[in-house]
Scaffold this active site. Structure first.
Site, PDB file in Angstrom:
ATOM      1  CG  HIS A   9      76.393 117.933  14.144  1.00 13.12           C
ATOM      2  ND1 HIS A   9      75.590 116.812  14.047  1.00 13.12           N
ATOM      3  CD2 HIS A   9      75.689 118.822  14.902  1.00 13.12           C
ATOM      4  CE1 HIS A   9      74.467 117.011  14.717  1.00 13.12           C
ATOM      5  NE2 HIS A   9      74.499 118.210  15.254  1.00 13.12           N
TER       6      HIS A   9
ATOM      7  CG  PHE B 187      73.810 107.157  20.931  1.00 17.67           C
ATOM      8  CD1 PHE B 187      74.969 106.684  21.533  1.00 17.67           C
ATOM      9  CD2 PHE B 187      72.853 107.798  21.711  1.00 17.67           C
ATOM     10  CE1 PHE B 187      75.171 106.841  22.902  1.00 17.67           C
ATOM     11  CE2 PHE B 187      73.045 107.950  23.088  1.00 17.67           C
ATOM     12  CZ  PHE B 187      74.205 107.475  23.682  1.00 17.67           C
TER      13      PHE B 187
ATOM     14  N   GLY C  41      69.566 108.497  10.643  1.00 14.97           N
ATOM     15  CA  GLY C  41      68.748 107.450  10.028  1.00 14.97           C
ATOM     16  C   GLY C  41      68.580 107.570   8.531  1.00 14.97           C
TER      17      GLY C  41
ATOM     18  CG  MET D 203      69.552 117.189  14.816  1.00 16.77           C
ATOM     19  SD  MET D 203      71.147 116.396  14.539  1.00 16.77           S
ATOM     20  CE  MET D 203      70.924 114.709  15.036  1.00 16.77           C
TER      21      MET D 203
ATOM     22  CG  ASP E  70      78.223 113.329  14.140  1.00  8.69           C
ATOM     23  OD1 ASP E  70      77.506 114.340  14.028  1.00  8.69           O
ATOM     24  OD2 ASP E  70      78.094 112.315  13.424  1.00  8.69           O
TER      25      ASP E  70
HETATM   26  C1  DX5 Z   1      73.793 111.784  15.738  1.00 10.61           C
HETATM   27  C2  DX5 Z   1      74.819 112.315  14.765  1.00 10.61           C
HETATM   28  C3  DX5 Z   1      74.713 111.738  13.399  1.00 10.61           C
HETATM   29  C4  DX5 Z   1      74.906 110.250  13.343  1.00 10.61           C
HETATM   30  C5  DX5 Z   1      74.209 109.739  12.145  1.00 10.61           C
HETATM   31  O1  DX5 Z   1      73.883 112.511  16.911  1.00 10.61           O
HETATM   32  O2  DX5 Z   1      74.688 113.728  14.631  1.00 10.61           O
HETATM   33  O3  DX5 Z   1      75.586 112.405  12.502  1.00 10.61           O
HETATM   34  O4  DX5 Z   1      76.246 109.874  13.318  1.00 10.61           O
HETATM   35  O5  DX5 Z   1      74.326 108.354  12.152  1.00 10.61           O
HETATM   36  P1  DX5 Z   1      73.370 107.433  11.283  1.00 10.61           P
HETATM   37  O6  DX5 Z   1      73.549 107.844   9.849  1.00 10.61           O
HETATM   38  O7  DX5 Z   1      73.899 106.066  11.584  1.00 10.61           O
HETATM   39  O8  DX5 Z   1      71.973 107.657  11.777  1.00 10.61           O
HETATM   40 ZN    ZN Z   2      75.817 114.804  13.010  1.00 12.73          ZN
END
Ligand code: DX5
Ligand code: ZN
Length: 217
Positions: free
Chosen positions: A66, A143, A176, A137, A35
């Site tokens: 990403h 986060f 999530g 998403m 990320d």
């Molecule tokens: C959010 C990121 C995700 C995040 C997913 O902006 O793109 O990849 O790290 O984290 P979890 O799995 O904890 O929701």
């Molecule tokens: Zn991501």
């Protein structure tokens, strides 16, 4: 359909990132999700191309990068050269999505389009021939550890668009994902699941068990 797990290293211990990548690789990760955030497109700052390059020797699994940065275009080459295999961008990060995808393909990488919770799937309609992965998403980007938004109809809609192409395009879910929400998105047609919190919770001894549970095994 067999599901791939792409652990997000956003939830790893940043003080020992190489070790963490090796650990999730050994624990059964299919991709490594990286990320990239710029404190501008999203309200958080994370990883740059030098870190991706430093991590490259630690795993042979595809690096699923990403990009949550704007503009993304000036950095595509750097992330490609650093060893990304898939480069995913948000349509809102620049004025010419088609051109950005062309650039990623010209760099010899797989190209992904990421849809924010509010972004419609129609943005895919005229770029599908350049797309190797669609990321839906299920949180607002920025986060880890946020609650899953149940955009199940949207996942189904993207699955229909992918199937209509007859091509092998990944449908990835990010945000999530845990063993419970995994089931919902797998049933809706997702085949790649990003999981940060749910992979890394409990420390390295738990990674294999966590990945299995997210996979639905
Ligand atoms: C959010 C990121 C995700 C995040 C997913 O902006 O793109 O990849 O790290 O984290 P979890 O799995 O904890 O929701
Ligand atoms: Zn991501």
């Amino acid at each position: 359909m067999s599901v791939k797990i792409s652990p997000s290293i956003l939830s790893a211990d940043f003080a020992k990132l190489g070790e963490e990548v090796r650990a999730v690789d050994a624990a059964g990760a299919d991709y490594i999700h990286i990320d990239v955030m710029d404190g501008h497109f999203v309200p958080n700052i994370t990883i740059g191309p030098d870190v991706v390059k430093a991590l490259r020797p630690h795993s042979d699994k595809p690096f699923d990068t990403h990009l949550m940065i704007a503009p993304a275009d000036p950095y595509l080459e750097a992330f490609a050269n650093a060893g990304s295999d898939i480069i995913t961008i948000h349509p809102e990060s620049g004025p010419h999505l088609h051109r950005s995808l062309q650039t990623i393909k010209a760099l010899g990488k797989k190209a992904g389009v990421s849809l924010n919770p509010h972004t419609g799937t129609d943005v895919l309609d005229h770029v599908m021939d350049l797309v190797d992965l669609v990321l839906v998403m299920t949180v607002n980007p920025g986060f880890g550890g946020q609650s899953f938004l149940p955009l199940i109809d949207k996942v189904k809609e993207v699955r229909r668009k992918i199937d209509a192409t007859g091509r092998d395009i990944d449908l990835e879910i990010d945000g999530g994902v845990n063993p419970e929400t995994s089931k919902l998105v797998r049933e809706a047609g997702a085949n790649v699941l990003v999981a940060g919190t749910a992979t890394f919770k409990g420390g390295p001894d738990k990674y294999a068990e966590n990945i299995k549970a997210i996979r639905g095994e």
